[in-house]
Each structure stands twice: as structure tokens, then as C-alpha cells.
Scaffold this active site. Sequence first.
Site, PDB file in Angstrom:
ATOM      1  N   GLU A   1      -5.519  -8.463  14.374  1.00 45.13           N
ATOM      2  CA  GLU A   1      -5.028  -7.140  13.998  1.00 45.13           C
ATOM      3  C   GLU A   1      -6.159  -6.125  14.034  1.00 45.13           C
ATOM      4  OE1 GLU A   1      -1.640  -6.470  11.160  1.00 45.13           O
ATOM      5  OE2 GLU A   1      -3.243  -5.621   9.914  1.00 45.13           O
TER       6      GLU A   1
ATOM      7  N   LYS B   1       0.831  -1.201   0.000  1.00 42.00           N
ATOM      8  CA  LYS B   1       0.000   0.000   0.000  1.00 42.00           C
ATOM      9  C   LYS B   1       0.867   1.253   0.000  1.00 42.00           C
ATOM     10  CE  LYS B   1      -3.985   1.892   2.492  1.00 42.00           C
ATOM     11  NZ  LYS B   1      -4.927   1.634   3.599  1.00 42.00           N
TER      12      LYS B   1
ATOM     13  N   GLU C   1      10.157  -5.548   4.195  1.00 43.14           N
ATOM     14  CA  GLU C   1      10.292  -6.914   3.690  1.00 43.14           C
ATOM     15  C   GLU C   1       9.969  -6.971   2.198  1.00 43.14           C
ATOM     16  OE1 GLU C   1       8.770  -7.321   8.004  1.00 43.14           O
ATOM     17  OE2 GLU C   1       8.449  -6.003   6.271  1.00 43.14           O
TER      18      GLU C   1
ATOM     19  N   HIS D   1      -6.071 -34.885  15.612  1.00 38.19           N
ATOM     20  CA  HIS D   1      -4.921 -35.663  16.048  1.00 38.19           C
ATOM     21  C   HIS D   1      -3.803 -34.767  16.564  1.00 38.19           C
ATOM     22  CE1 HIS D   1      -6.457 -39.479  14.335  1.00 38.19           C
ATOM     23  NE2 HIS D   1      -7.075 -38.645  13.505  1.00 38.19           N
TER      24      HIS D   1
ATOM     25  N   LYS E   1       8.600  -2.133  14.457  1.00 40.57           N
ATOM     26  CA  LYS E   1       9.298  -1.738  13.232  1.00 40.57           C
ATOM     27  C   LYS E   1      10.259  -0.586  13.506  1.00 40.57           C
ATOM     28  CE  LYS E   1       5.396  -2.911  10.189  1.00 40.57           C
ATOM     29  NZ  LYS E   1       4.436  -2.359   9.206  1.00 40.57           N
TER      30      LYS E   1
ATOM     31  N   GLY F   1      -5.226  -3.185   4.661  1.00 34.07           N
ATOM     32  CA  GLY F   1      -4.492  -4.288   4.053  1.00 34.07           C
ATOM     33  C   GLY F   1      -5.155  -5.637   4.237  1.00 34.07           C
ATOM     34  N   ARG F   2      -5.672  -5.891   5.434  1.00 34.62           N
ATOM     35  CA  ARG F   2      -6.271  -7.202   5.702  1.00 34.62           C
ATOM     36  C   ARG F   2      -7.638  -7.364   5.041  1.00 34.62           C
ATOM     37  NH1 ARG F   2      -5.654  -3.938   9.841  1.00 34.62           N
ATOM     38  NH2 ARG F   2      -7.352  -3.266  11.191  1.00 34.62           N
TER      39      ARG F   2
END
Length: 508
Positions: free
Chosen positions: A330, A183, A189, A360, A472, A244-245
Site C-alpha cells: 500500500e 480515521k 465495513e 512444507h 470503493k 492508517g498502516r
Amino acid sequence: MSLKPDSDNLKSTESPPGVMPNGAHFAVDVVLDTAYQGIDGKSWAALFDIARKTKLPEFIADLFAGKHINQSEDRPALHSALRNLSKSPVILDGQDVMPAVIDVWHRIDALCNKWIGVTDVIHIGIGGSDFGPRLAIEALAHVPDIESRGMRMHFLANIDTAELARILDRALPHSTRVIVVSKSFTTLETTMNAKAVVAWLKASGCTNSQINKTLFAVTANVAAAKEFGVEEDHIFPFWDWVGGRYSVWSAVGLPIALQYGFKTFEEFLAGAHAMDLHFKNAPLEGNLPVIMALALLYQQEKHGIKAYAAIPYADALDWFPKWLQQLDMESNGKSIGKDGKPVKHSSPVVFGSAGSNAQHSYFQLFHQGPEIIPIDFIAVRKPMSDLPEAVAHHRILLSNCLAQAQALAHGKTDSNPNNVYPGKRPSSLLLLPELNAFYLGALLALYENRAATLGALWNINSFDQPGVEYGKVLAKPIEKALASGSDHIDADDSIDAITAARINFLNA
């Protein structure tokens, strides 16, 4: 390309054929069965009263009307406009956003028709720029007979070069396309991984002209993308009113269209749009996102629950809990409300994985642990393959799903304490008619709208995320100290004594 609502796609909100127990609700042919939540009629009435007292109907109306409900950032949360296939105007500060959204749809459709001979697509993004499209690509790969264009879709998110190396080892540089999704176009990263992929292209003999044709971007920062080297007509816009999400419905979802065709992407949007219409228009007592949110609130009030699990009994949805973790934690993992005061409730911890594998693994805790952990069981009526064994295998899968919910609800007595199951462990069942692009879109929109509802009930702003920024900021001086190679770093205002000692150990 039709880009208009299809009566077959919008689906019915009437009950599908068959009889479900009390506690079942229907929307877009999706069944929500809350019979095992342990909530009686009087309690449900009280919950809906709470919803009205918190002005939930007004909140829902404001959400779709483009009001600035994201107060801290003074912006709306208009991700629903990205899937508004009706094209009805969505007004933001006096301007209709739909022409810009529709233009992106046309550009995505056109790009799908242009990419011929592409063997590999590297989608670079992290967080919301990664989870949604990765989930969709993984889930739809299991749909029998789905159109696939034969490209290998690679998702590069982690700064750990192990992921980068694995992708570059498989991709063919001269027939690869790269989509950089950020964005802000400043995400560390993402920009570092993008530079590494460009370096790989150059090292593989690609010319600057070829690289320019290879690079695409999805961003709100067009200037930064152009500075990076992305041609303007390769940049797809991303607006600040999309978190973003919540962004898979935008050009962030480009891999879905490229891999499976624009029609599939349109069906994905249609499922979400149908669920939005239900959320916007259905009365609270029959509103699936609202009912799911109120059930979770009830378990918080009654049992003080701190976690819940989402268990999809569909291997194709194994990525769904990871997507859901970001959406819920978030959005609503906050201790301060919109009024600046501490809140009573916030997002529980979210976890899960595909059933029956999960049985399991950690179901022992569900059945006999001291904690009460509500569960969303998610099942699909139709098998996800056309193998000869599919029907028999799917019958066993569904029987396990139903049996686990029953066992958790009723428990079991025994003279041996080790064999006692306390029971009264709440769960809901979500049942999809089948898993395709439409119902995947409906499922994701259902949970997005539930997250917004929970934020409204808790008085939390679900659309900002200030808590992710502090780490950050601290990473920058630490990275600088690590880069110095010195094993004599002293503590200061940004690096405490413990971290300084760790840096010195790593640099020694």
C-alpha cells in the site's frame, strides 16, 4: 507511569556478544546479516552512492522534522512522534504535537485501570486499524509470563458476517466493551459492523445507558463518532499526519495496553523509538533500514525480482507477513513517482508465513523455480515457551532456518536434473534476542523505516494510497443494483457489461 526513555530500554547499537560473518550489522541488539545477499564491497559502495545521490540523508531528516513529505496530501508522516518517549518537541507547522500525544498516553493508562470485570473487547476496524493491533496481540500472547488481564480480545474487520457471528457467539454482552477504530469514521465495513454489534447489544437486553458506557472510538472525526453515540470522553484522537498502516503506535494500539497492561504498551513504543533513533542518527553504511532497502534495490536491478518473502521462524509472528503486505504494497505499490513520471521500480509482491510450516508449502519454488525470490529470514534466539521441550524444539527450528538459507545460497549439483538446486538465491537473516514487546516494536519500526527508505530510493510517495479508492467508488452503484433485486440491470457508465451480467445472475 514513567513515559520517559529508559537507558535499559533504548538498548545499545554496539555488537552483541559473539562473532557474526561479514555482512552482519547491529542495532538495538537486533542483528541483520546480509552475507547471503551476494553483494560484494564494490556493489555496496555503489548502492550507498545511489542513496546519497537520491538525497536519502536529507529525506530521513525531513521525515523526523515534520516536513510535508506526503506531497499529494500536503501533510507530514509523523508516526514516529507517537512513540517518541523522549518527549522531545516534534514541531508541525509551528506547533509541538507531543503534548497531545502524551495526553493520549495518560488516557490509555487511565483506561487500563478502569476496566474491571470486562470479559470481552470487540475491536472493530479494517486495514491499518486492524493488522497492527491484531499482530501485536497474537505475538505477545506467546511471551512466557507476560501480564494478561484475562479479557478475550476479538478483532472484527471483514464485512462478511461469518467473522461477526463467530465473535458474537463467544462474547458476553453485559461485560463487553467495543472499540470502533476509523480515521474518518466513514469506513463502510467498520461502520456497518459497529451498527451490527450495537444491535446485538440491544437485542441482548443492554439499555441505551449501558451501551453508551460500552462504546469507545479511535478517530480523527470526533463529530461523527459523537453522532454515532460515542461519549466524548470515550473518544481517543487520531491525527491526519498518521497513516492508517502506521497507526498501531497511536490509540489504535489500545488493545495492546488493555490486554497486557500499559507498561507492555510502553515497552512496545520504546522498541520502536529506539529503532527510530538508530534510523535517524546512524550513518548509512551501518543503518539497518537503509541496508535492507538497498539490498532489495540491488536484487531488483540485478535480477528484476517481482516478489520477496518474509519468513518468521516464530509461530508468534505468523501475522507479521500480513501486516507487512499492507505496509509495503500500500505504501509503495505505485507506478507513478513524486514527479508525476513513471518509476523504474516499485514494491515487489510480499508474501510469507511462519517457518518451518512454510518449508512444507512453497519453498519448492524458492529452491528450484525459475524465479529468484529474495527472502527475509526472521529468527528469535530464545524459545517462545517454557515447556520442557522448548529448548530442543527451538534448536530444530533455528537449524531449519539456517539450513534453508545455506541451501538457497549454495545450491547443489547432481547428475539428475530434478535434483539440481541452482543456488545463488539471496536472503537476509534478522535475528532478535527474544520476542517481547520491546523487540516487536523494534521489528515493526525497522520495516516501516525500510518502506520509507525504499520510497525515497524509488521516488515514490510512501504515505498516500489513492489506488484503494476507485474500487470503493464503483462498489456503491453495484451494491445499489444488487439491492434492487432486478435481474435486468443494463450496463452504464459505472457498471460494465460483464459486471451487469454477473449482477443479473446473482439477482436471478
